[in-house]
Design a protein around this motif. Structure first.
Motif, PDB file in Angstrom:
ATOM      1  N   GLN A 421       0.818  -1.222   0.000  1.00  0.00           N
ATOM      2  CA  GLN A 421       0.000   0.000   0.000  1.00  0.00           C
ATOM      3  C   GLN A 421       0.850   1.270   0.000  1.00  0.00           C
ATOM      4  OE1 GLN A 421      -3.327  -0.010   2.939  1.00  0.00           O
ATOM      5  NE2 GLN A 421      -2.700  -2.137   3.303  1.00  0.00           N
ATOM      6  N   MET A 422       2.079   1.195   0.511  1.00  0.00           N
ATOM      7  CA  MET A 422       2.902   2.392   0.679  1.00  0.00           C
ATOM      8  C   MET A 422       3.136   3.164  -0.617  1.00  0.00           C
ATOM      9  SD  MET A 422       3.319   2.741   3.836  1.00  0.00           S
ATOM     10  CE  MET A 422       4.580   3.992   3.899  1.00  0.00           C
ATOM     11  N   PRO A 423       3.462   2.513  -1.750  1.00  0.00           N
ATOM     12  CA  PRO A 423       3.651   3.295  -2.982  1.00  0.00           C
ATOM     13  C   PRO A 423       2.419   4.119  -3.355  1.00  0.00           C
ATOM     14  CG  PRO A 423       4.498   1.076  -3.272  1.00  0.00           C
ATOM     15  CD  PRO A 423       3.775   1.090  -1.963  1.00  0.00           C
ATOM     16  N   PHE A 424       1.229   3.562  -3.118  1.00  0.00           N
ATOM     17  CA  PHE A 424       0.005   4.314  -3.425  1.00  0.00           C
ATOM     18  C   PHE A 424      -0.133   5.530  -2.508  1.00  0.00           C
ATOM     19  CE2 PHE A 424      -0.855   0.147  -5.175  1.00  0.00           C
ATOM     20  CZ  PHE A 424      -1.504   0.442  -6.359  1.00  0.00           C
ATOM     21  N   LEU A 425       0.238   5.353  -1.242  1.00  0.00           N
ATOM     22  CA  LEU A 425       0.137   6.466  -0.294  1.00  0.00           C
ATOM     23  C   LEU A 425       1.130   7.572  -0.638  1.00  0.00           C
ATOM     24  CD1 LEU A 425      -0.251   4.452   3.049  1.00  0.00           C
ATOM     25  CD2 LEU A 425      -2.033   5.473   1.624  1.00  0.00           C
ATOM     26  N   PHE A 426       2.378   7.191  -0.965  1.00  0.00           N
ATOM     27  CA  PHE A 426       3.373   8.191  -1.342  1.00  0.00           C
ATOM     28  C   PHE A 426       3.017   8.847  -2.671  1.00  0.00           C
ATOM     29  CE2 PHE A 426       6.289   5.729   1.519  1.00  0.00           C
ATOM     30  CZ  PHE A 426       6.511   6.767   2.422  1.00  0.00           C
ATOM     31  N   GLY A 427       2.506   8.046  -3.617  1.00  0.00           N
ATOM     32  CA  GLY A 427       2.084   8.604  -4.891  1.00  0.00           C
ATOM     33  C   GLY A 427       0.934   9.580  -4.742  1.00  0.00           C
ATOM     34  N   PHE A 428      -0.002   9.257  -3.845  1.00  0.00           N
ATOM     35  CA  PHE A 428      -1.136  10.135  -3.589  1.00  0.00           C
ATOM     36  C   PHE A 428      -0.666  11.453  -2.973  1.00  0.00           C
ATOM     37  CE2 PHE A 428      -5.380  10.825  -1.300  1.00  0.00           C
ATOM     38  CZ  PHE A 428      -5.975  11.330  -2.447  1.00  0.00           C
ATOM     39  N   LEU A 432      -0.930  15.318  -4.684  1.00  0.00           N
ATOM     40  CA  LEU A 432      -1.554  16.468  -4.020  1.00  0.00           C
ATOM     41  C   LEU A 432      -0.551  17.599  -3.806  1.00  0.00           C
ATOM     42  CD1 LEU A 432      -3.763  14.685  -1.318  1.00  0.00           C
ATOM     43  CD2 LEU A 432      -4.394  15.401  -3.624  1.00  0.00           C
ATOM     44  N   ALA A 433       0.709  17.245  -3.542  1.00  0.00           N
ATOM     45  CA  ALA A 433       1.703  18.255  -3.179  1.00  0.00           C
ATOM     46  C   ALA A 433       2.204  19.049  -4.373  1.00  0.00           C
ATOM     47  CB  ALA A 433       2.878  17.590  -2.460  1.00  0.00           C
ATOM     48  N   TYR A 434       2.285  18.440  -5.563  1.00  0.00           N
ATOM     49  CA  TYR A 434       2.935  19.090  -6.692  1.00  0.00           C
ATOM     50  C   TYR A 434       1.992  19.404  -7.844  1.00  0.00           C
ATOM     51  CZ  TYR A 434       7.160  17.831  -4.217  1.00  0.00           C
ATOM     52  OH  TYR A 434       8.135  17.719  -3.256  1.00  0.00           O
TER      53      TYR A 434
END
Length: 445
Positions: A421-428, A432-434
């Motif tokens: 799940q972590m790649p999806f969380l970091f990708g999300f 949002l950030a950029y």
């Protein structure tokens, strides 16, 4: 003008007087330039031009400046107002003093300024020319160019002490872009020179943050970044180089030609006398070449319109392959909802539905682990006095594995779903950030 020259040749016997009469600009010449610069409003009124004439055609080369001294009597500014931005140039050095984006605002609702005037007065302004000759560079920086404007084009000329410099800028009314032609000669010889982007660039409505300031340059079809915090002097050959922050980009583009680029850090003493770092990027201008300059948002639509390769400057980090589809989905939802806050909520729900099998597997594994925790603690208490080298340690491990097998527990059953799940969380987070679309976007209240 021809009659005046002939009359001067007939009436004057002195060679020096004849030379001055032939090549010195007549006294009334600077007057139209001053009048144009002090009243830029008429040029603004020409905005409703036909779409096919909004971007002036590029000339094949830059015409040499007229011989003799050509200098303005005073400092003045030229304001170019387009539907997307307002650019202000100074005739002192022919540099860019202000660049405001109309579609983006600061905290007070005013058009967003991308150039920090405080920093630029310390280290220099964007679009300055540099030759590598300190004395010549200082003369060009202080030179008072004579300016002539026609619609969305500005021509700046300077000539004195054997030095001639000329800049021609054409502003695109349909994109965040303008093109630049330059020429510098000394004693009749062409001087190799570079155009510079310097000072603090980016969103001036928020405090300066060196972690978000980068030099950007192209390598093959990809773009690399050098962060301001740990920037070292660099030189390379590339057709595209510039600076950016979290949401905005300033980029020199030399079509079909790689040029020498230098990147370094400039510092000046701040209010507390501590050095304040800023970015310096210079790109050599090839003879007769036009340099396109993009100064605007890092938004896919505008980047690809200015130059298809600029779209690659959008950087979502290591998990960009996940962030990009999420951004697409977010914008698609927003096209129906019309509110980014609720669009994020719906996208979060959709993402959790996609990840639900992994979440369910993780929860089931954790519940099984909780059931055998008393047995695990009993084993740990029973053998806690054993030394690490004691052979009975292997027996403890064997009994623990027996517990896992007896109760159907996978030791990695709780961690593996979380790791997936972590790649999806970091990708999300990166999405949002950029994504500039989310900058100052409202939600509720």
């Amino acid at each position: 003008m021809e009659k005046r020259v002939i009359l001067a040749l007939v009436l004057s016997a002195a060679v020096l007087y004849t030379f001055q009469a032939l090549f010195s600009p007549p006294a009334p010449a600077p007057a139209p330039s001053v009048t144009t610069a002090e009243t830029p409003t008429p040029a603004t009124k020409q905005a409703p031009a036909p779409a096919n004439s909004s971007t002036p055609e590029k000339s094949e080369g830059i015409v040499p400046a007229a011989a003799g001294d050509v200098q303005a009597d005073k400092a003045e500014e030229f304001v170019f107002d387009t539907p997307l931005y307002t650019a202000t140039l100074s005739n002192v050095g022919g540099v860019l003093h202000s660049y405001k984006l109309k579609a983006y605002t600061d905290g007070e609702g005013h058009p967003l300024e991308l150039i920090n005037s405080t920093t630029s007065t310390k280290v220099g302004w964007p679009l300055a020319l540099m030759t590598g000759d300190t004395a010549l560079d200082q003369e060009l920086a202080k030179a008072q160019f004579v300016g002539r404007r026609a619609a969305d084009q500005l021509t700046l000329e300077f000539a004195a002490n054997g030095v001639q410099a000329r800049k021609v800028l054409r502003f695109d009314r349909e994109n965040y872009k303008f093109d630049l032609q330059t020429a510098v000669t000394k004693d009749g010889n062409n001087v190799s020179h570079a155009v510079v982007w310097q000072g603090s660039f980016g969103d001036q409505s928020i405090p300066e943050d060196a972690t978000k300031k980068n030099a950007v340059y192209q390598t093959d079809t990809a773009f690399k970044r050098a962060n301001l915090r740990n920037l070292k002097d660099q030189e390379f050959i590339t057709p595209r180089a510039g600076v950016d922050d979290q949401y905005f980009l300033a980029m020199f583009i030399v079509e079909d030609s790689a040029v020498a680029v230098k990147v370094r850090k400039q510092e000046y003493p701040g209010a507390d006398q501590k050095p304040v770092p800023t970015l310096f990027v210079s790109a050599v201008v090839p003879d007769g070449k036009t340099v396109d300059v993009y100064v605007g948002p890092k938004q896919r639509q505008w980047l690809s319109k200015a130059d298809p390769q600029l779209e690659a400057t959008l950087d979502y980090g290591w998990f960009g392959f996940i962030a990009r589809p999420l951004v697409f989905c977010l914008l698609w939802i927003h096209s129906y909802i019309g509110n980014f806050g609720w669009s994020i909520v719906l996208l979060t729900v959709a993402l959790n539905l996609v990840l639900f099998p992994l979440i369910l597997k993780q929860q089931a594994s954790m519940q099984k682990m909780q059931k055998i925790q008393p047995h695990m603690r009993r084993l740990q208490d029973q053998y806690k006095k054993l030394k690490p080298t004691d052979p009975k340690r292997a027996q403890v491990q064997a009994e623990m594995m027996g517990l896992y097998k007896e109760h159907g527990v996978n030791p990695m059953g709780g961690c593996l779903p979380l790791l997936l799940q972590m790649p999806f969380l970091f990708g999300f987070y990166s999405a949002l950030a950029y994504s500039i679309e989310l900058r100052r976007a409202p939600w509720i209240f």
